[in-house]
Design a protein around this motif. Structure first.
Motif, PDB file in Angstrom:
ATOM      1  N   LEU A 259      -1.641   3.289   2.202  1.00 42.67           N
ATOM      2  CA  LEU A 259      -1.539   1.944   2.747  1.00 42.67           C
ATOM      3  C   LEU A 259      -2.920   1.309   2.634  1.00 42.67           C
ATOM      4  CD1 LEU A 259       0.483  -0.022   4.094  1.00 42.67           C
ATOM      5  CD2 LEU A 259      -0.544   0.658   6.278  1.00 42.67           C
TER       6      LEU A 259
ATOM      7  N   TYR B 159       7.733  -5.046   3.412  1.00 45.47           N
ATOM      8  CA  TYR B 159       6.627  -5.312   4.342  1.00 45.47           C
ATOM      9  C   TYR B 159       7.150  -6.140   5.501  1.00 45.47           C
ATOM     10  CZ  TYR B 159       3.575  -4.077   0.409  1.00 45.47           C
ATOM     11  OH  TYR B 159       2.963  -3.440  -0.640  1.00 45.47           O
TER      12      TYR B 159
ATOM     13  N   THR C  49      -0.848  -3.263   1.259  1.00 44.94           N
ATOM     14  CA  THR C  49      -0.168  -2.806   0.049  1.00 44.94           C
ATOM     15  C   THR C  49       0.190  -1.334   0.208  1.00 44.94           C
ATOM     16  OG1 THR C  49      -1.416  -4.349  -1.337  1.00 44.94           O
ATOM     17  CG2 THR C  49      -0.288  -2.546  -2.445  1.00 44.94           C
TER      18      THR C  49
ATOM     19  N   LYS D 211       2.316  -9.158   5.217  1.00 49.53           N
ATOM     20  CA  LYS D 211       2.507  -9.565   3.824  1.00 49.53           C
ATOM     21  C   LYS D 211       1.260 -10.261   3.295  1.00 49.53           C
ATOM     22  CE  LYS D 211       7.542 -10.031   3.760  1.00 49.53           C
ATOM     23  NZ  LYS D 211       8.688 -10.975   3.700  1.00 49.53           N
TER      24      LYS D 211
ATOM     25  N   ALA E  34       5.555  -1.012   6.646  1.00 50.21           N
ATOM     26  CA  ALA E  34       5.908  -1.064   5.229  1.00 50.21           C
ATOM     27  C   ALA E  34       6.683   0.185   4.841  1.00 50.21           C
ATOM     28  CB  ALA E  34       4.655  -1.164   4.359  1.00 50.21           C
TER      29      ALA E  34
END
Length: 115
Positions: free
Chosen positions: A81, A60, A69, A65, A49
């Motif tokens: 992360l 991402y 995040t 995905k 990411a």
């Protein structure tokens, strides 16, 4: 001196969560794109990411995905992360990278997903 220090890794069961952190210093963090990579045993390091300096750009890789995040707090010069619903194939050393200008890597943090 540029420094990137990852933390937050560990051993978790499948389905668990972790929050990785990367604390940066030695450069103007708020203008730098930052990325998370991972490297599993016997495999090449892969991009997971990326996030732009103001968070306006986020990328991402397909395999993460909906589960991972990426975020950042420019006041703390830290990129995060959040990893949810961990799978055994997520086991790897996770690295953060300064993706703007000269490349710098952190030392990595181990994530192990096992029952």
């Amino acid at each position: 001196e540029v420094q990137l220090v990852e933390s937050g890794g560990g051993m978790v069961q499948p389905g668990g969560s972790l929050r990785l952190s990367c604390a940066a210093s030695g450069f103007t963090f708020s203008v730098a794109m930052m990325s998370w990579y991972r490297q599993a045993p016997g495999r090449e390091r892969e991009l997971v990411a990326s996030i732009g300096g103001a968070g306006e750009y986020i990328y991402y890789t397909n395999s993460v995905k909906g589960r991972f995040t990426i975020s950042r707090d420019n006041a703390k010069s830290t990129v995060y992360l959040q990893i949810n619903n961990l799978r055994p194939e997520d086991t790897a050393v996770y690295y953060c990278k300064r993706a703007t200008g000269k490349t710098y890597w952190g030392q990595g943090t181990q994530v192990t997903v096992s029952s």
